[in-house]
Design a protein around this motif. Structure first.
Motif, PDB file in Angstrom:
ATOM      1  N   PHE A 174       0.820  -1.202   0.000  1.00  0.00           N
ATOM      2  CA  PHE A 174       0.000   0.000   0.000  1.00  0.00           C
ATOM      3  C   PHE A 174       0.862   1.264   0.000  1.00  0.00           C
ATOM      4  O   PHE A 174       0.531   2.241  -0.682  1.00  0.00           O
ATOM      5  N   GLU A 178       0.754   4.099  -2.991  1.00  0.00           N
ATOM      6  CA  GLU A 178       0.456   5.513  -2.756  1.00  0.00           C
ATOM      7  C   GLU A 178       1.556   6.398  -3.311  1.00  0.00           C
ATOM      8  O   GLU A 178       1.281   7.442  -3.925  1.00  0.00           O
ATOM      9  N   GLN A 179       2.811   5.984  -3.149  1.00  0.00           N
ATOM     10  CA  GLN A 179       3.915   6.765  -3.707  1.00  0.00           C
ATOM     11  C   GLN A 179       3.890   6.745  -5.226  1.00  0.00           C
ATOM     12  O   GLN A 179       4.114   7.775  -5.876  1.00  0.00           O
ATOM     13  N   GLU A 182       1.454   9.074  -6.885  1.00  0.00           N
ATOM     14  CA  GLU A 182       1.896  10.464  -6.959  1.00  0.00           C
ATOM     15  C   GLU A 182       2.574  10.724  -8.298  1.00  0.00           C
ATOM     16  O   GLU A 182       2.453  11.815  -8.867  1.00  0.00           O
ATOM     17  N   ARG A 234      -8.549   3.720   0.664  1.00  0.00           N
ATOM     18  CA  ARG A 234      -7.237   4.241   1.052  1.00  0.00           C
ATOM     19  C   ARG A 234      -6.876   5.461   0.218  1.00  0.00           C
ATOM     20  O   ARG A 234      -6.315   6.429   0.725  1.00  0.00           O
ATOM     21  N   ARG A 235      -7.194   5.353  -1.084  1.00  0.00           N
ATOM     22  CA  ARG A 235      -6.978   6.483  -1.980  1.00  0.00           C
ATOM     23  C   ARG A 235      -7.813   6.257  -3.231  1.00  0.00           C
ATOM     24  O   ARG A 235      -7.711   5.199  -3.861  1.00  0.00           O
ATOM     25  N   MET A 238      -7.110   3.822  -6.505  1.00  0.00           N
ATOM     26  CA  MET A 238      -6.014   2.885  -6.227  1.00  0.00           C
ATOM     27  C   MET A 238      -6.252   1.524  -6.874  1.00  0.00           C
ATOM     28  O   MET A 238      -5.314   0.903  -7.391  1.00  0.00           O
TER      29      MET A 238
END
Length: 256
Positions: A174, A178-179, A182, A234-235, A238
């Motif tokens: 995870f 997330e990185q 970006e 979470r985002r 994703m």
């Protein structure tokens, strides 16, 4: 019977502000607006609010719930049966964890002996139950019941070290996702690291790994809104990003 915002909020145990937000969000509209400008809710809206709160209790995002309850194929009676089954599973999970805690208390007080393996039994069983609830039906339909049973047996016999490694793998996956999001490139080094961590995570459950199965599971995260909600909570986006990264990783989808 009809309800104003405040009366319905009191009945359901939620705030009037939440109901107003549900209206603005498009998940629960009032039946009508009266001559004084007040939102008025009828029985259909009461029943729908109950469904929404059930889904919220099960951890779904508002976006996912809105898609479910406003789908033309939504069946309220079937949804209630599914809620009932899921709540029973949750109760069983809690009963196992309570039993595990009680056993641990007895061990710390010197009234019984508890092995390190037993200390994690409740957590592993909860993980099995969660996976069964989230993936069981789809995996059985796609890969057969034996694949699910093998996965459950493999998980239940994990050592303490393997269980900790599984938890760490998921956390690392995870974080990498997330990185990578970006950067916005599913073929980037970070995105491919996340896809590889996802492969390692799956391999804890599967006896045999194949790229085709890996790509298929990633696609399932998009095809079924429950899986999408699990990742997107979470985002946002994703699940789709992970699917794209896995498809690059497995060669199922070539980047232009």
């Amino acid at each position: 019977m009809e309800y104003t915002v405040h009366k319905l909020g009191t009945l359901a145990g939620i705030s009037a502000r939440t109901l107003r937000y549900y209206d603005e969000f498009g998940i629960l509209k009032p039946a009508r607006i009266n001559s004084s400008g007040y939102r008025i809710y009828g029985q259909a809206e009461v029943d729908l609010l109950q469904q929404i709160l059930f889904y919220r209790e099960l951890g779904l995002s508002l976006e996912a719930i809105r898609d479910i309850v406003h789908s033309p194929s939504f069946d309220g009676a079937r949804a209630l049966r599914e809620h009932h089954d899921q709540l029973l599973q949750r109760r069983q999970q809690l009963d196992r964890l309570i039993a595990n805690v009680e056993q641990t208390i007895a061990h710390t007080e010197g009234r019984s002996i508890m092995s390190n393996q037993e200390k994690f039994t409740g957590f592993k069983q909860k993980l099995i139950d969660d996976n069964e609830q989230k993936y069981g039906q789809e995996i059985r339909e796609q890969y057969g019941a034996e694949a699910v049973e093998q996965s459950n047996r493999k998980l239940s016999h994990m050592t303490e070290e393997q269980y900790a490694a599984l938890q760490q793998l998921e956390a690392d996956m995870f974080a990498s996702l997330e990185q990578a999001m970006e950067e916005g490139d599913s073929a980037s080094e970070l995105a491919q690291k996340a896809a590889d961590l996802h492969r390692q995570w799956l391999s804890f459950y599967w006896d045999t790994y194949t790229k085709e199965a890996h790509a298929g599971v990633a696609q399932m995260y998009i095809d079924d809104e429950r899986f999408t909600a699990y990742y997107d909570q979470r985002r946002p986006g994703m699940a789709a990003f992970l699917r794209d990264a896995v498809h690059v990783y497995t060669g199922a989808k070539q980047q232009p």
